[in-house]
Design a protein around this motif. Structure first.
Motif, PDB file in Angstrom:
ATOM      1  N   GLU A 110       0.841  -1.177  -0.105  1.00  0.00           N
ATOM      2  CA  GLU A 110      -0.037   0.072   0.095  1.00  0.00           C
ATOM      3  C   GLU A 110       0.714   1.336  -0.079  1.00  0.00           C
ATOM      4  O   GLU A 110       1.767   1.255   0.624  1.00  0.00           O
ATOM      5  CB  GLU A 110      -0.964  -0.044   1.322  1.00  0.00           C
ATOM      6  CG  GLU A 110      -1.984  -0.811   1.240  1.00  0.00           C
ATOM      7  CD  GLU A 110      -3.321  -0.157   0.466  1.00  0.00           C
ATOM      8  OE1 GLU A 110      -2.849   0.870   0.193  1.00  0.00           O
ATOM      9  OE2 GLU A 110      -4.274  -0.994   0.185  1.00  0.00           O
ATOM     10  N   TRP A 111       0.337   2.477  -0.847  1.00  0.00           N
ATOM     11  CA  TRP A 111       1.337   3.513  -0.727  1.00  0.00           C
ATOM     12  C   TRP A 111       1.704   4.064   0.533  1.00  0.00           C
ATOM     13  O   TRP A 111       2.995   4.548   0.790  1.00  0.00           O
ATOM     14  CB  TRP A 111       0.590   4.636  -1.895  1.00  0.00           C
ATOM     15  CG  TRP A 111       1.121   5.663  -1.969  1.00  0.00           C
ATOM     16  CD1 TRP A 111       2.182   6.082  -2.808  1.00  0.00           C
ATOM     17  CD2 TRP A 111       0.890   6.991  -1.315  1.00  0.00           C
ATOM     18  NE1 TRP A 111       2.590   7.438  -2.607  1.00  0.00           N
ATOM     19  CE2 TRP A 111       1.906   8.074  -1.691  1.00  0.00           C
ATOM     20  CE3 TRP A 111       0.341   7.270  -0.148  1.00  0.00           C
ATOM     21  CZ2 TRP A 111       1.786   9.424  -1.462  1.00  0.00           C
ATOM     22  CZ3 TRP A 111       0.154   8.668   0.541  1.00  0.00           C
ATOM     23  CH2 TRP A 111       0.915   9.521  -0.277  1.00  0.00           C
ATOM     24  N   LEU A 112       0.624   4.097   1.341  1.00  0.00           N
ATOM     25  CA  LEU A 112       0.971   4.886   2.689  1.00  0.00           C
ATOM     26  C   LEU A 112       1.809   3.898   3.596  1.00  0.00           C
ATOM     27  O   LEU A 112       2.541   4.508   4.189  1.00  0.00           O
ATOM     28  CB  LEU A 112      -0.135   5.125   3.356  1.00  0.00           C
ATOM     29  CG  LEU A 112      -0.192   5.965   4.568  1.00  0.00           C
ATOM     30  CD1 LEU A 112       0.216   7.236   4.130  1.00  0.00           C
ATOM     31  CD2 LEU A 112      -1.573   6.191   5.254  1.00  0.00           C
ATOM     32  N   HIS A 113       1.805   2.613   3.136  1.00  0.00           N
ATOM     33  CA  HIS A 113       2.319   1.786   4.288  1.00  0.00           C
ATOM     34  C   HIS A 113       4.042   1.716   3.694  1.00  0.00           C
ATOM     35  O   HIS A 113       4.821   1.777   4.455  1.00  0.00           O
ATOM     36  CB  HIS A 113       1.771   0.257   4.141  1.00  0.00           C
ATOM     37  CG  HIS A 113       0.875  -0.023   4.920  1.00  0.00           C
ATOM     38  ND1 HIS A 113       0.835  -0.055   6.323  1.00  0.00           N
ATOM     39  CD2 HIS A 113      -0.589  -0.080   4.774  1.00  0.00           C
ATOM     40  CE1 HIS A 113      -0.332  -0.430   6.895  1.00  0.00           C
ATOM     41  NE2 HIS A 113      -1.115  -0.420   5.690  1.00  0.00           N
ATOM     42  N   PHE A 114       4.229   1.823   2.537  1.00  0.00           N
ATOM     43  CA  PHE A 114       5.595   2.100   1.882  1.00  0.00           C
ATOM     44  C   PHE A 114       6.266   3.138   2.522  1.00  0.00           C
ATOM     45  O   PHE A 114       7.295   3.093   2.805  1.00  0.00           O
ATOM     46  CB  PHE A 114       5.475   2.132   0.433  1.00  0.00           C
ATOM     47  CG  PHE A 114       6.858   2.370  -0.260  1.00  0.00           C
ATOM     48  CD1 PHE A 114       7.585   1.229  -0.478  1.00  0.00           C
ATOM     49  CD2 PHE A 114       7.333   3.505  -0.578  1.00  0.00           C
ATOM     50  CE1 PHE A 114       8.972   1.687  -1.064  1.00  0.00           C
ATOM     51  CE2 PHE A 114       8.264   3.909  -0.851  1.00  0.00           C
ATOM     52  CZ  PHE A 114       9.246   2.658  -1.330  1.00  0.00           C
ATOM     53  N   HIS A 115       5.513   4.374   2.434  1.00  0.00           N
ATOM     54  CA  HIS A 115       6.022   5.575   3.127  1.00  0.00           C
ATOM     55  C   HIS A 115       6.262   5.591   4.455  1.00  0.00           C
ATOM     56  O   HIS A 115       6.879   6.598   4.604  1.00  0.00           O
ATOM     57  CB  HIS A 115       5.681   6.759   2.365  1.00  0.00           C
ATOM     58  CG  HIS A 115       5.513   6.991   0.856  1.00  0.00           C
ATOM     59  ND1 HIS A 115       6.856   7.476   0.362  1.00  0.00           N
ATOM     60  CD2 HIS A 115       4.831   6.726  -0.140  1.00  0.00           C
ATOM     61  CE1 HIS A 115       6.683   7.722  -1.028  1.00  0.00           C
ATOM     62  NE2 HIS A 115       5.422   7.160  -1.267  1.00  0.00           N
ATOM     63  N   ARG A 116       5.753   4.614   5.153  1.00  0.00           N
ATOM     64  CA  ARG A 116       5.902   4.742   6.467  1.00  0.00           C
ATOM     65  C   ARG A 116       7.390   4.139   6.993  1.00  0.00           C
ATOM     66  O   ARG A 116       7.924   4.329   8.156  1.00  0.00           O
ATOM     67  CB  ARG A 116       4.828   3.932   7.221  1.00  0.00           C
ATOM     68  CG  ARG A 116       3.592   4.923   7.497  1.00  0.00           C
ATOM     69  CD  ARG A 116       2.565   3.826   7.987  1.00  0.00           C
ATOM     70  NE  ARG A 116       1.087   4.752   8.047  1.00  0.00           N
ATOM     71  CZ  ARG A 116       0.018   4.154   8.208  1.00  0.00           C
ATOM     72  NH1 ARG A 116      -0.021   2.820   8.631  1.00  0.00           N
ATOM     73  NH2 ARG A 116      -1.173   5.004   8.461  1.00  0.00           N
ATOM     74  N   LYS A 117       7.920   3.327   6.050  1.00  0.00           N
ATOM     75  CA  LYS A 117       9.393   2.834   6.374  1.00  0.00           C
ATOM     76  C   LYS A 117      10.411   3.525   5.525  1.00  0.00           C
ATOM     77  O   LYS A 117       9.895   4.239   4.416  1.00  0.00           O
ATOM     78  CB  LYS A 117       9.301   1.401   5.888  1.00  0.00           C
ATOM     79  CG  LYS A 117       8.261   0.248   6.214  1.00  0.00           C
ATOM     80  CD  LYS A 117       9.002   0.024   7.528  1.00  0.00           C
ATOM     81  CE  LYS A 117       7.975  -1.195   8.508  1.00  0.00           C
ATOM     82  NZ  LYS A 117       8.199  -1.430   9.533  1.00  0.00           N
ATOM     83  N   SER A 118      11.453   3.767   6.336  1.00  0.00           N
ATOM     84  CA  SER A 118      12.581   4.492   5.612  1.00  0.00           C
ATOM     85  C   SER A 118      13.159   3.748   4.495  1.00  0.00           C
ATOM     86  O   SER A 118      12.884   2.470   4.306  1.00  0.00           O
ATOM     87  CB  SER A 118      13.647   4.823   6.628  1.00  0.00           C
ATOM     88  OG  SER A 118      14.327   3.594   7.056  1.00  0.00           O
ATOM     89  N   ARG A 119      13.949   4.458   3.574  1.00  0.00           N
ATOM     90  CA  ARG A 119      14.527   3.579   2.292  1.00  0.00           C
ATOM     91  C   ARG A 119      15.471   2.630   2.921  1.00  0.00           C
ATOM     92  O   ARG A 119      15.877   1.734   2.343  1.00  0.00           O
ATOM     93  CB  ARG A 119      15.053   4.726   1.310  1.00  0.00           C
ATOM     94  CG  ARG A 119      16.132   5.759   1.969  1.00  0.00           C
ATOM     95  CD  ARG A 119      16.163   6.800   0.892  1.00  0.00           C
ATOM     96  NE  ARG A 119      17.176   7.680   1.680  1.00  0.00           N
ATOM     97  CZ  ARG A 119      18.197   8.155   1.195  1.00  0.00           C
ATOM     98  NH1 ARG A 119      18.877   7.539  -0.047  1.00  0.00           N
ATOM     99  NH2 ARG A 119      19.421   9.235   1.391  1.00  0.00           N
TER     100      ARG A 119
END
Length: 545
Positions: A110-119
């Motif tokens: 999910e787009w939001l789940h991805f951005h909750r983690k750092s690169r």
């Protein structure tokens, strides 16, 4: 297609790996392994037949046996080399499969789940955890599957040669085994702390690199330097503790191994004097004990790698448990172009309470919509809902005047063009960035020269071969924005969303962009999100958030 959750769990287990191996390669590595095991058990028994008896044989009588043993050892060495080559290929196949699955999972989030983690988190999944699991697989294939079996087989050979010496060796090796297991259990916490410290240090290094421009301007140098020393010291202390534990237990295990050899030798000599064993039996058993110990010495390291692999498998399982984007509807074939998109009472609230509620939108093809408002007023959230990146928690969607499911927006993303306020530019060439995702990249690049978009390319040299650093390093903010504009406008789309397009652009580019947007609107819905003035004169409808 993404792998179902239950299959992911099985894949990360050893049985799943074995099922993945092509049968021909699996049979080959098993055949070479069996040959090594057979050779390792035949040659000592072969020598024993020549040595047993009351008198030692003449040197000439030993030559055939010695030659036979040499041939077996040479064959075993060749088999070991061939098996290692096959295993390297198997590990490559496994690593490629695993990395591809991690990549697919990452892009299925999910787009939001991805951005909750750092690169850095995704770096760790791709490079650290996958590599630890590869090391565990290597330990299974290279050590545990052969060396451990060879050690057991040689112990059985000792039993065939002399049962009293077998009992002595078995008891001594059992004590060594218990000591090795205890040592691994004692070292395990320090190894786990080291890997936790590794992840923390990885995050700190990424953070410190991002602070470069601020520090260069004289901001926070002392604080960052102090934090760097503290973070690095913590990491190195965890590493030092792991090395101290490994060194301490390696010395203990080596001392115990030497003590076992001496003990077997002394007891063997005593039994030889008492007539319980023959000299030839003692000689061969002492030789075999050294061989068994050399094989067993590799087992603790392999078991440690196996335990690390199990930790990595658990970490990867948690990664694969992250929520994926669920697309429950499929875009109908032959679907008409998007003429109208409408929201009725749509809303989305983040966990902290921010977001937007009771949003009504009516977007029609051929118009330019200007969304204005203060920072955090919900403009970008509305755009993300429109593209299906965020699924509204309330409200209704209408497409071309007909009720539709919110999930349909996810399938319509290829019809959208989106210039994010933080335009993504990745490491590579300008050409690669501008053409990323285009179905006919070379044709698009050839046609760029005769298009107004060519004026957006950075000046100087050959723009096609100009290289860009990580996250757009080497480009100005305006150049990054223009490259992202080219990428979106080279593609055909039915909805174009420009989020803060004025940022970093010069007056000339802004004027050209305004003129071209007016020409483009007849074929699409255009949404411009901005809290800066500049587009009011061309907007058909202005909305304040």
């Amino acid at each position: 297609m993404f792998m179902p959750r239950d299959r992911i769990s099985k894949y990360l287990q050893w049985s799943g790996f074995l099922r993945m191996i092509p049968k021909k390669q699996l049979l080959s590595t098993l055949a070479y392994g069996i040959f090594r095991i057979v050779a390792a058990t035949i040659w000592p028994y072969f020598l024993y037949r020549y040595l047993k008896g009351n008198t030692l044989p003449h040197v000439t009588e030993l030559i055939p046996g010695v030659l036979g043993v040499l041939l077996l050892l040479i064959g075993s060495g060749v088999a070991s080399y061939r098996q290692s080559a096959i295993n390297i290929g198997l590990l490559k196949t496994f690593s490629l499969e695993l990395t591809e699955r991690i990549w697919k999972k990452m892009h299925a989030l999910e787009w939001l789940h991805f951005h909750r983690k750092s690169r850095v988190y995704y770096f760790d999944m791709m490079m650290v955890e996958a590599w630890r699991l590869r090391g565990a697989m290597g330990a299974v294939l290279e050590v545990l599957a052969v060396n451990g079996i060879i050690a057991v087989a040689l112990i059985i050979v000792i039993a065939l040669i002399s049962f009293p010496l077998f009992l002595l060796c078995l008891g001594a090796l059992a004590v060594l085994g218990v000591l090795h297991i205890y040592a691994m259990r004692q070292q395990r916490p320090s190894i786990q702390r080291f890997h936790a410290a590794w992840r923390t240090q990885h995050h700190w290094v990424a953070k410190s690199v991002d602070q470069f421009d601020l520090i260069k301007m004289g901001r926070g140098y002392n604080r960052s330097a102090s934090q760097n020393r503290a973070e690095t010291n913590s990491f190195l202390e965890a590493n030092s503790e792991k090395l101290r534990q490994q060194s301490r237990w390696r010395i203990v295990n080596q001392a115990a191994g030497n003590l076992v050899r001496v003990l077997i030798f002394l007891v063997g000599v005593f039994w030889l004097q008492q007539g319980y064993v023959q000299f030839s039996e003692l000689l061969i058993v002492l030789l075999l004990v050294s061989v068994v110990q050399s094989n067993l010495m590799q087992v603790p390291g392999a078991v440690s790698a196996l335990m690390e692999g199990q930790d990595a498998a658990l970490t990867l399982t948690e990664f694969f448990d992250l929520e994926e984007e669920q697309i429950k509807v499929v875009e109908p074939s032959g679907m008409n172009p998007i003429e109208q998109l409408s929201f009725k009472g749509a809303g989305y609230l983040y966990k902290g309470g921010a977001g937007i509620q009771a949003l009504d939108l009516d977007l029609v093809r051929g118009k330019i919509y200007l969304w204005q408002g203060r920072n955090g007023s919900g403009k970008s959230t509305a755009a993300h809902m429109l593209m299906g990146l965020l699924k509204p928690q309330e409200g209704y969607l209408f497409l071309n005047g007909e009720p539709a499911s919110w999930d349909l927006l996810k399938t319509l993303r290829p019809r959208f063009g989106f210039l994010d306020q933080d335009a993504p530019v990745f490491m590579g060439s300008l050409k690669e960035n501008a053409l990323f995702g285009h179905e006919e990249p070379e044709r698009a690049w050839a046609g760029l020269g005769s298009s107004w978009l060519s004026g957006l390319l950075p000046s100087g040299g050959n723009p096609g071969s100009r290289l860009v650093g990580e996250r757009g390093e080497g480009l100005s903010g305006g150049e990054v924005k223009r490259i992202a504009l080219i990428r979106e406008l080279l593609r055909s789309q039915e909805v174009l969303i420009l989020d803060e397009p004025l940022n970093h652009l010069d007056a000339y580019t802004i004027q050209v962009l305004k003129e071209e947007v007016v020409h483009l609107k007849k074929d699409m819905i255009i949404i411009i999100i901005s809290h800066q003035p500049g587009f009011e004169s061309i907007a058909d409808e202005i909305r304040s958030f």
